[in-house]
Design a protein around this motif. Structure first.
Motif, PDB file in Angstrom:
ATOM      1  N   GLU A  67       0.908  -1.377   0.520  1.00  0.00           N
ATOM      2  CA  GLU A  67       0.129  -0.767  -0.108  1.00  0.00           C
ATOM      3  C   GLU A  67       0.740   1.325   0.203  1.00  0.00           C
ATOM      4  N   TYR A  88      -3.691  -5.880  -1.514  1.00  0.00           N
ATOM      5  CA  TYR A  88      -3.158  -4.453  -2.444  1.00  0.00           C
ATOM      6  C   TYR A  88      -4.305  -3.966  -0.979  1.00  0.00           C
ATOM      7  N   THR A 127      -6.228  -0.919  -1.166  1.00  0.00           N
ATOM      8  CA  THR A 127      -6.636   0.282  -1.949  1.00  0.00           C
ATOM      9  C   THR A 127      -6.335   1.850  -2.296  1.00  0.00           C
ATOM     10  N   SER A 129      -3.518   4.623  -3.454  1.00  0.00           N
ATOM     11  CA  SER A 129      -4.027   5.286  -4.101  1.00  0.00           C
ATOM     12  C   SER A 129      -3.408   7.101  -3.695  1.00  0.00           C
ATOM     13  N   SER A 131     -10.197   3.726  -6.187  1.00  0.00           N
ATOM     14  CA  SER A 131     -10.859   2.427  -6.551  1.00  0.00           C
ATOM     15  C   SER A 131      -9.590   1.144  -6.556  1.00  0.00           C
ATOM     16  N   MET A 132     -10.496  -0.108  -6.587  1.00  0.00           N
ATOM     17  CA  MET A 132      -9.756  -1.279  -7.037  1.00  0.00           C
ATOM     18  C   MET A 132      -9.718  -1.195  -8.563  1.00  0.00           C
ATOM     19  N   ALA A 186      -4.201   0.844  -9.560  1.00  0.00           N
ATOM     20  CA  ALA A 186      -4.414   0.154  -8.962  1.00  0.00           C
ATOM     21  C   ALA A 186      -3.762  -1.011  -9.569  1.00  0.00           C
ATOM     22  N   ASP A 236      -6.320  -8.976  -3.738  1.00  0.00           N
ATOM     23  CA  ASP A 236      -6.821  -7.566  -4.603  1.00  0.00           C
ATOM     24  C   ASP A 236      -7.120  -7.169  -3.541  1.00  0.00           C
ATOM     25  N   THR A 281     -13.705  -1.990  -1.874  1.00  0.00           N
ATOM     26  CA  THR A 281     -13.837  -0.982  -1.693  1.00  0.00           C
ATOM     27  C   THR A 281     -14.988  -0.390  -0.320  1.00  0.00           C
TER      28      THR A 281
END
Length: 415
Positions: free
Chosen positions: A216, A246, A248, A252, A263-264, A269, A289, A292
């Motif tokens: 991250e 990951y 998100t 980001s 967002s994913m 991403a 992953d 959300t």
């Protein structure tokens, strides 16, 4: 001995080191099931009844009939009914596959005495579920990072947690630690020292504690020298590292993506996860992953909109070869399983026919090579493990049992 034999022997000598390194660094499938998700629960909200409570809330959201799920996801009547039946059965049988008790962002910064108490209480509650057989198949905790400001707190929580689990016999192969906000290979190497020291302090077998690297930060993907540090992190962690997860929103945000666009499925991403998949390929390390933050709560229309988003994101991850993600709310479980089950069921007949032809030497209309057959078998095996596919279907479609399917998937048998 011919000149070819002489040449082959010379190549064996020349390539011995490279052959050994390849085998050590890329051992392939670990021979264990990968959960379809990881559920994060703040430490102060976890107790021995949490999984049961999540299951009941998820079933309430799902409803007694397929109506809501079918309407929200625009599913044909028969398909909606089939998915509803399977998801309902999953929520009864195994509502959460992987649980992480969260002492990081989901818990926040608390006074030391509060986090001490939360660590002890959560560990005792987890131990109770292990002893009474209600624990999730995989479980563990997320500690605070090894960055300087949170380092001591993270170590203390991990030590307290393990201290409580050890005498209860609750530290099993299912236990895993999530290490967040990793920024350097040195932090991974430091985590090895942490785990070795804690094992020794609590008389645990060497190597029994394992961890996931949470990706991250941009530093985990691209180092200052331009190298993909995540690959070096996997190598540094060795057998201790089980997964890459990951993150998100932290990732980001670190790249300057505005909150509304985090967002994913954002391009940043996708890039990060592509690098993660490349680094993990062949190592036996799982890739997950993220999540959300649009939750299925509130009025029916808002719930359905959040369901559609979650369903589409899960489907997207699966199509990209990422078979695990995060869930943050009980009402996300119906769409997690609906999306996952649809993914495996819609391709089952074709995969089964191709595998049957591959095994029997028949003609499926495809020229499938061993690597493709392994991928097909892995696909069916994942569906079988999560409940999307039944053993009887595998036997009927392919003509092999679960052990035969695992062999086709090149999954080693664990002793």
């Amino acid at each position: 001995m011919t000149h070819v034999d002489d040449l082959a022997g010379e190549l064996d000598r020349l390539l011995a080191a490279a052959d050994a390194e390849l085998a050590a660094l890329y051992p392939g499938d670990r021979g264990v099931r990968q959960p379809v998700h990881t559920v994060y629960v703040p430490a102060d909200r976890f107790d021995a009844g949490t999984v049961r409570e999540w299951a009941e809330q998820a079933k309430t959201a799902l409803g007694e009939t397929p109506k809501d799920l079918s309407e929200a996801l625009d599913l044909p009547t028969d398909l909606g009914a089939e998915l509803h039946r399977r998801v309902r059965a999953k929520l009864d049988r195994e509502p959460i596959e992987d649980l992480r008790i969260d002492f990081e962002d989901g818990y926040g910064i608390r006074p030391d005495e509060h986090e001490d108490a939360a660590a002890i209480d959560a560990a005792r509650a987890l131990a109770k579920t292990v002893s009474d057989g209600t624990a999730t198949p995989y479980h563990g905790l997320r500690i605070k990072s090894l960055e300087a400001p949170s380092r001591r707190r993270g170590l203390r929580t991990l030590d307290l947690f393990v201290r409580e689990l050890t005498p209860a016999g609750a530290l099993t192969d299912s236990f895993v630690i999530t290490l967040p906000k990793v920024t350097s290979v040195e932090q991974v190497e430091a985590m090895l020292l942490v785990l070795t020291t804690i094992e020794q302090a609590h008389d645990l077998p060497a190597g029994s504690l394992r961890f996931e690297i949470q990706v991250e930060t941009p530093q985990a993907i691209l180092g200052p020298d331009g190298s993909a540090l995540i690959a070096r992190m996997i190598r540094a962690g060795g057998d201790r590292v089980t997964g890459l997860h990951y993150g998100t929103y932290d990732y980001s945000a670190s790249l300057g993506v505005a909150a509304a666009y985090q967002s994913m499925d954002h391009p940043v991403a996708d890039h990060a996860k592509d690098v993660m998949q490349l680094a993990a390929a062949g190592t036996g390390v799982f890739v997950s992953d993220g999540s959300t933050n649009v939750l299925p709560i509130g009025e029916r229309e808002a719930v359905h909109a959040a369901w559609r988003l979650h369903f589409s994101l899960v489907r997207r991850s699966l199509a990209r070869g990422i078979y695990q993600g995060w869930d943050m709310h009980p009402a996300q479980l119906p769409t997690r399983y609906a999306a996952t089950y649809l993914f495996y069921r819609e391709g089952l007949d074709t995969a089964g026919a191709r595998l049957r032809a591959y095994v029997s030497g028949g003609n499926s209309g495809y020229l499938d090579e061993p690597a493709t057959a392994a991928a097909l078998a892995g696909y069916v095996l994942r569906g079988l493990e999560c409940g999307a596919v039944d053993p009887a279907e595998v036997d009927q479609l392919i003509g092999v049992d679960t052990a035969g399917l695992a062999k086709l998937a090149r999954r080693p048998v664990r002793s």
